[in-house]
Design a protein around this motif. Structure first.
Motif, PDB file in Angstrom:
ATOM      1  N   PRO A  95       2.942  -9.981   6.648  1.00  0.00           N
ATOM      2  CA  PRO A  95       2.296  -9.642   5.373  1.00  0.00           C
ATOM      3  C   PRO A  95       1.074 -10.512   5.090  1.00  0.00           C
ATOM      4  O   PRO A  95       0.056 -10.004   4.601  1.00  0.00           O
ATOM      5  CB  PRO A  95       3.396  -9.838   4.329  1.00  0.00           C
ATOM      6  CG  PRO A  95       4.469 -10.607   4.997  1.00  0.00           C
ATOM      7  CD  PRO A  95       4.329 -10.386   6.469  1.00  0.00           C
ATOM      8  N   ILE A  96       1.160 -11.794   5.410  1.00  0.00           N
ATOM      9  CA  ILE A  96       0.007 -12.669   5.168  1.00  0.00           C
ATOM     10  C   ILE A  96      -1.197 -12.191   5.971  1.00  0.00           C
ATOM     11  O   ILE A  96      -2.315 -12.106   5.452  1.00  0.00           O
ATOM     12  CB  ILE A  96       0.343 -14.137   5.511  1.00  0.00           C
ATOM     13  CG1 ILE A  96       1.343 -14.712   4.514  1.00  0.00           C
ATOM     14  CG2 ILE A  96      -0.927 -14.994   5.533  1.00  0.00           C
ATOM     15  CD1 ILE A  96       1.915 -16.058   4.919  1.00  0.00           C
ATOM     16  N   GLY A  97      -0.991 -11.856   7.223  1.00  0.00           N
ATOM     17  CA  GLY A  97      -2.089 -11.386   8.063  1.00  0.00           C
ATOM     18  C   GLY A  97      -2.680 -10.075   7.581  1.00  0.00           C
ATOM     19  O   GLY A  97      -3.910  -9.919   7.522  1.00  0.00           O
ATOM     20  N   PHE A  98      -1.810  -9.128   7.220  1.00  0.00           N
ATOM     21  CA  PHE A  98      -2.303  -7.848   6.725  1.00  0.00           C
ATOM     22  C   PHE A  98      -3.088  -8.025   5.428  1.00  0.00           C
ATOM     23  O   PHE A  98      -4.178  -7.474   5.254  1.00  0.00           O
ATOM     24  CB  PHE A  98      -1.147  -6.864   6.505  1.00  0.00           C
ATOM     25  CG  PHE A  98      -0.513  -6.356   7.764  1.00  0.00           C
ATOM     26  CD1 PHE A  98      -1.280  -5.868   8.815  1.00  0.00           C
ATOM     27  CD2 PHE A  98       0.868  -6.345   7.907  1.00  0.00           C
ATOM     28  CE1 PHE A  98      -0.697  -5.380   9.977  1.00  0.00           C
ATOM     29  CE2 PHE A  98       1.468  -5.868   9.059  1.00  0.00           C
ATOM     30  CZ  PHE A  98       0.682  -5.378  10.099  1.00  0.00           C
ATOM     31  N   TRP A  99      -2.539  -8.804   4.505  1.00  0.00           N
ATOM     32  CA  TRP A  99      -3.197  -8.981   3.221  1.00  0.00           C
ATOM     33  C   TRP A  99      -4.490  -9.784   3.342  1.00  0.00           C
ATOM     34  O   TRP A  99      -5.482  -9.468   2.690  1.00  0.00           O
ATOM     35  CB  TRP A  99      -2.246  -9.633   2.218  1.00  0.00           C
ATOM     36  CG  TRP A  99      -1.103  -8.735   1.820  1.00  0.00           C
ATOM     37  CD1 TRP A  99      -1.101  -7.368   1.795  1.00  0.00           C
ATOM     38  CD2 TRP A  99       0.190  -9.133   1.390  1.00  0.00           C
ATOM     39  NE1 TRP A  99       0.109  -6.905   1.375  1.00  0.00           N
ATOM     40  CE2 TRP A  99       0.927  -7.962   1.121  1.00  0.00           C
ATOM     41  CE3 TRP A  99       0.799 -10.363   1.210  1.00  0.00           C
ATOM     42  CZ2 TRP A  99       2.245  -7.985   0.663  1.00  0.00           C
ATOM     43  CZ3 TRP A  99       2.107 -10.394   0.764  1.00  0.00           C
ATOM     44  CH2 TRP A  99       2.820  -9.218   0.488  1.00  0.00           C
ATOM     45  N   THR A 100      -4.482 -10.803   4.174  1.00  0.00           N
ATOM     46  CA  THR A 100      -5.703 -11.578   4.385  1.00  0.00           C
ATOM     47  C   THR A 100      -6.784 -10.705   5.005  1.00  0.00           C
ATOM     48  O   THR A 100      -7.964 -10.780   4.621  1.00  0.00           O
ATOM     49  CB  THR A 100      -5.422 -12.801   5.282  1.00  0.00           C
ATOM     50  OG1 THR A 100      -4.442 -13.616   4.631  1.00  0.00           O
ATOM     51  CG2 THR A 100      -6.675 -13.616   5.527  1.00  0.00           C
ATOM     52  N   SER A 101      -6.404  -9.854   5.938  1.00  0.00           N
ATOM     53  CA  SER A 101      -7.369  -8.942   6.556  1.00  0.00           C
ATOM     54  C   SER A 101      -7.925  -7.957   5.533  1.00  0.00           C
ATOM     55  O   SER A 101      -9.123  -7.664   5.537  1.00  0.00           O
ATOM     56  CB  SER A 101      -6.718  -8.187   7.711  1.00  0.00           C
ATOM     57  OG  SER A 101      -6.314  -9.083   8.725  1.00  0.00           O
ATOM     58  N   ALA A 102      -7.062  -7.457   4.650  1.00  0.00           N
ATOM     59  CA  ALA A 102      -7.524  -6.525   3.612  1.00  0.00           C
ATOM     60  C   ALA A 102      -8.531  -7.206   2.687  1.00  0.00           C
ATOM     61  O   ALA A 102      -9.581  -6.633   2.369  1.00  0.00           O
ATOM     62  CB  ALA A 102      -6.337  -6.005   2.808  1.00  0.00           C
ATOM     63  N   VAL A 103      -8.216  -8.422   2.260  1.00  0.00           N
ATOM     64  CA  VAL A 103      -9.128  -9.152   1.372  1.00  0.00           C
ATOM     65  C   VAL A 103     -10.439  -9.458   2.093  1.00  0.00           C
ATOM     66  O   VAL A 103     -11.520  -9.358   1.509  1.00  0.00           O
ATOM     67  CB  VAL A 103      -8.445 -10.440   0.840  1.00  0.00           C
ATOM     68  CG1 VAL A 103      -9.435 -11.350   0.150  1.00  0.00           C
ATOM     69  CG2 VAL A 103      -7.315 -10.063  -0.110  1.00  0.00           C
ATOM     70  N   THR A 104     -10.365  -9.788   3.368  1.00  0.00           N
ATOM     71  CA  THR A 104     -11.576 -10.045   4.151  1.00  0.00           C
ATOM     72  C   THR A 104     -12.442  -8.786   4.216  1.00  0.00           C
ATOM     73  O   THR A 104     -13.666  -8.859   4.046  1.00  0.00           O
ATOM     74  CB  THR A 104     -11.217 -10.539   5.568  1.00  0.00           C
ATOM     75  OG1 THR A 104     -10.441 -11.738   5.447  1.00  0.00           O
ATOM     76  CG2 THR A 104     -12.460 -10.808   6.395  1.00  0.00           C
ATOM     77  N   LEU A 155      -3.182  -3.211   3.151  1.00  0.00           N
ATOM     78  CA  LEU A 155      -2.360  -3.584   1.990  1.00  0.00           C
ATOM     79  C   LEU A 155      -0.986  -2.931   2.094  1.00  0.00           C
ATOM     80  O   LEU A 155       0.043  -3.578   1.859  1.00  0.00           O
ATOM     81  CB  LEU A 155      -3.031  -3.148   0.691  1.00  0.00           C
ATOM     82  CG  LEU A 155      -4.202  -3.990   0.226  1.00  0.00           C
ATOM     83  CD1 LEU A 155      -4.909  -3.299  -0.931  1.00  0.00           C
ATOM     84  CD2 LEU A 155      -3.733  -5.371  -0.184  1.00  0.00           C
ATOM     85  N   GLY A 156      -0.971  -1.656   2.459  1.00  0.00           N
ATOM     86  CA  GLY A 156       0.294  -0.942   2.593  1.00  0.00           C
ATOM     87  C   GLY A 156       1.171  -1.537   3.684  1.00  0.00           C
ATOM     88  O   GLY A 156       2.384  -1.687   3.507  1.00  0.00           O
ATOM     89  N   LEU A 157       0.574  -1.892   4.815  1.00  0.00           N
ATOM     90  CA  LEU A 157       1.342  -2.521   5.893  1.00  0.00           C
ATOM     91  C   LEU A 157       1.914  -3.866   5.446  1.00  0.00           C
ATOM     92  O   LEU A 157       3.051  -4.212   5.788  1.00  0.00           O
ATOM     93  CB  LEU A 157       0.474  -2.685   7.140  1.00  0.00           C
ATOM     94  CG  LEU A 157       0.140  -1.384   7.870  1.00  0.00           C
ATOM     95  CD1 LEU A 157      -0.958  -1.623   8.901  1.00  0.00           C
ATOM     96  CD2 LEU A 157       1.389  -0.794   8.500  1.00  0.00           C
ATOM     97  N   GLY A 158       1.142  -4.609   4.685  1.00  0.00           N
ATOM     98  CA  GLY A 158       1.644  -5.874   4.147  1.00  0.00           C
ATOM     99  C   GLY A 158       2.835  -5.652   3.234  1.00  0.00           C
ATOM    100  O   GLY A 158       3.822  -6.397   3.293  1.00  0.00           O
TER     101      GLY A 158
END
Length: 181
Positions: A48-57, A74-77
């Protein structure tokens, strides 16, 4: 200092009841990582951290064409947050005070992060992209604070489950502590 926040003890009985299924055999053995020799929770947090960080990036650097990818991330996170939380609850049930207080704060902040990222995902699906970005940024702040406390538990407080064989190898004592009920 979170370890001294006795107010968190008032929340613990409710959390123990709600999360009790994650502390019962045989599920607890799987969630604690007995089959692999160490805790599963730190491994799963990367998802989740990786998915969310990627979305924010992507929100910050990707431009309008990156919006669909950010929304999918975001959904994957959100999908991976559940199993990650389950492993965390299994670990939390092993903690004694004052570590359980830190774990409670960690869980509450992660819950806030999940709610904010879910709000971000919903807003984006309703066509409110900027609102979604704002929720995502707030979710990142909550997740970062939760991550800090998780790191504090494992790094400073030396909490986590691992196989007793590591003690025999001279790596150190088993650090999972009996739960306090």
């Amino acid at each position: 200092m979170v370890e001294r926040a006795a107010a968190l003890d008032k929340i613990a009985p409710l959390l123990r009841r709600v999360t009790a299924p994650f502390a019962r055999p045989p599920l607890d053995r799987i969630l604690l990582g007995e089959t692999i020799g160490h805790a599963v929770h730190p491994l799963l947090t990367d998802l989740p951290i990786g998915f969310w960080t990627s979305a924010v990036t992507l929100d910050l650097c990707g431009g309008p064409s990156a919006r669909p990818a950010a929304t999918r991330l975001l959904g994957l996170g959100l999908l991976t947050a559940g199993p990650t939380a389950w492993t965390g609850w299994a670990e939390w049930h092993q903690l004694a005070r004052p570590e359980s207080r830190v774990g409670t704060a960690h869980a509450l902040l992660n819950g806030a992060a999940v709610a904010l990222f879910a709000g971000s995902w919903i807003a984006r699906h309703r066509g409110l992209h900027q609102t979604g970005v704002a929720y995502g940024m707030a979710g990142s702040c909550a997740a970062s604070a939760a991550g800090y406390l998780g790191g504090h538990l494992t790094g400073a407080r030396k909490v986590g489950s691992r196989d007793a064989a590591y003690e025999q190898d001279g790596v150190g004592p088993l650090v999972a502590r009996p739960s306090v009920r």
